[in-house]
Scaffold this motif. Structure first.
Motif, PDB file in Angstrom:
ATOM      1  N   TYR A 122       4.013  11.618  22.002  1.00 57.79           N
ATOM      2  CA  TYR A 122       3.009  13.140  23.089  1.00 57.79           C
ATOM      3  C   TYR A 122       4.315  14.694  22.639  1.00 57.79           C
ATOM      4  CZ  TYR A 122       0.970  15.685  26.694  1.00 57.79           C
ATOM      5  OH  TYR A 122       0.760  16.152  27.593  1.00 57.79           O
ATOM      6  N   LEU A 123       5.180  14.582  22.750  1.00 56.94           N
ATOM      7  CA  LEU A 123       5.513  15.632  22.231  1.00 56.94           C
ATOM      8  C   LEU A 123       5.456  16.226  20.862  1.00 56.94           C
ATOM      9  CD1 LEU A 123       7.171  17.758  23.289  1.00 56.94           C
ATOM     10  CD2 LEU A 123       9.871  17.104  22.413  1.00 56.94           C
ATOM     11  N   ALA A 124       5.833  14.800  20.250  1.00 59.12           N
ATOM     12  CA  ALA A 124       5.462  15.107  18.745  1.00 59.12           C
ATOM     13  C   ALA A 124       4.132  15.344  17.920  1.00 59.12           C
ATOM     14  CB  ALA A 124       6.316  14.406  18.078  1.00 59.12           C
ATOM     15  N   TRP A 125       3.020  14.979  18.940  1.00 61.94           N
ATOM     16  CA  TRP A 125       1.874  15.885  18.479  1.00 61.94           C
ATOM     17  C   TRP A 125       1.495  16.594  19.301  1.00 61.94           C
ATOM     18  CZ3 TRP A 125      -2.552  13.674  15.476  1.00 61.94           C
ATOM     19  CH2 TRP A 125      -3.109  14.335  15.582  1.00 61.94           C
ATOM     20  N   LEU A 126       2.109  17.422  20.077  1.00 53.95           N
ATOM     21  CA  LEU A 126       2.080  18.875  20.889  1.00 53.95           C
ATOM     22  C   LEU A 126       2.193  19.731  19.784  1.00 53.95           C
ATOM     23  CD1 LEU A 126       2.434  18.601  24.664  1.00 53.95           C
ATOM     24  CD2 LEU A 126       0.301  18.973  23.340  1.00 53.95           C
ATOM     25  N   THR A 127       4.139  19.221  18.949  1.00 53.10           N
ATOM     26  CA  THR A 127       4.407  20.209  17.332  1.00 53.10           C
ATOM     27  C   THR A 127       3.435  20.654  17.156  1.00 53.10           C
ATOM     28  OG1 THR A 127       6.582  19.463  18.425  1.00 53.10           O
ATOM     29  CG2 THR A 127       6.562  20.164  16.068  1.00 53.10           C
ATOM     30  N   LEU A 128       2.357  19.162  16.893  1.00 50.19           N
ATOM     31  CA  LEU A 128       1.456  19.774  15.331  1.00 50.19           C
ATOM     32  C   LEU A 128       0.118  20.555  16.187  1.00 50.19           C
ATOM     33  CD1 LEU A 128      -0.350  18.772  12.813  1.00 50.19           C
ATOM     34  CD2 LEU A 128      -1.072  16.772  14.270  1.00 50.19           C
ATOM     35  N   ALA A 129      -0.261  20.134  17.573  1.00 50.25           N
ATOM     36  CA  ALA A 129      -0.959  20.351  18.589  1.00 50.25           C
ATOM     37  C   ALA A 129      -0.814  22.298  18.232  1.00 50.25           C
ATOM     38  CB  ALA A 129      -0.891  20.621  19.933  1.00 50.25           C
ATOM     39  N   SER A 130       0.122  22.870  18.564  1.00 51.50           N
ATOM     40  CA  SER A 130       0.663  23.812  18.955  1.00 51.50           C
ATOM     41  C   SER A 130       0.663  24.760  17.857  1.00 51.50           C
ATOM     42  CB  SER A 130       2.044  24.195  19.760  1.00 51.50           C
ATOM     43  OG  SER A 130       2.353  23.263  20.635  1.00 51.50           O
ATOM     44  N   SER A 131       1.327  24.788  16.775  1.00 46.94           N
ATOM     45  CA  SER A 131       0.555  25.212  15.107  1.00 46.94           C
ATOM     46  C   SER A 131      -0.208  24.866  14.803  1.00 46.94           C
ATOM     47  CB  SER A 131       2.194  24.656  14.153  1.00 46.94           C
ATOM     48  OG  SER A 131       3.253  24.004  14.340  1.00 46.94           O
ATOM     49  N   LEU A 132      -1.121  24.385  15.062  1.00 49.48           N
ATOM     50  CA  LEU A 132      -2.820  24.087  14.728  1.00 49.48           C
ATOM     51  C   LEU A 132      -2.951  25.158  15.666  1.00 49.48           C
ATOM     52  CD1 LEU A 132      -4.543  23.600  12.679  1.00 49.48           C
ATOM     53  CD2 LEU A 132      -5.306  21.178  14.754  1.00 49.48           C
TER      54      LEU A 132
END
Length: 164
Positions: free
Chosen positions: A137-147
């Motif tokens: 989840y944290l890894a995906w949020l890293t992507l989502a935040s960047s996106l």
């Protein structure tokens, strides 16, 4: 006991489903008109990823709840942080897709990231497995935040105009 595990695992899906129902018409229209980075995952990937992440975080919250003996004074901070991050998670979709408020969606996802880190920190002494279940989840949020940041930066005129 399995009923509790199922309920906790299913709970995060409520807000995700509601957000999708309220904003699904914005994807083929408004969202597709946005400039997006080339590294953005395809649209078909998002429901699969979020289904997996919501289930994992929900089950993780069950593990913490179970290890703490339910909702009691020891659970206030770890489950309170979890609830707060879940509320910010659920708020992102209506902010981004519904209200077209890219700036607020960016603030939301950055605050969400911090709350997830806080949740994981508070869970680690209680249940390490629950903490590890939050890592994807944290890894995906890293992507989502960047996106979210890139879309906000690259689409300054795509937010809904305020009607004063």
């Amino acid at each position: 006991m399995w009923a509790h595990a199922f309920g906790f695992s299913a709970f995060p899906h409520i807000g995700g489903l509601l957000g999708w129902l309220l904003t699904r018409k914005e994807v083929p229209t408004w969202f597709e008109s946005l400039k997006k980075p080339s590294w953005r995952p395809p649209n078909k990937m998002f429901p699969v990823v979020w289904t997996t992440l919501y289930t994992g975080m929900g089950y993780a919250s069950y593990l913490v709840w179970n290890d703490l003996g339910g909702f009691n004074s020891k659970a206030i901070i770890p489950l309170g942080l979890y609830g707060a991050q879940l509320a910010l998670n659920w708020a992102w979709t209506p902010l981004f897709f519904g209200a077209h408020k890219l700036n607020l969606a960016l603030v939301d996802v950055l605050c969400l990231y911090g709350l997830v880190l806080g949740t994981m920190y508070s869970w680690y002494p209680i249940n390490k497995t629950a903490t590890v279940l939050m890592v994807p989840y944290l890894a995906w949020l890293t992507l989502a935040s960047s996106l979210t940041f890139c879309i906000w930066r690259d689409n300054p005129k795509k937010e809904k105009e305020r009607s004063d």
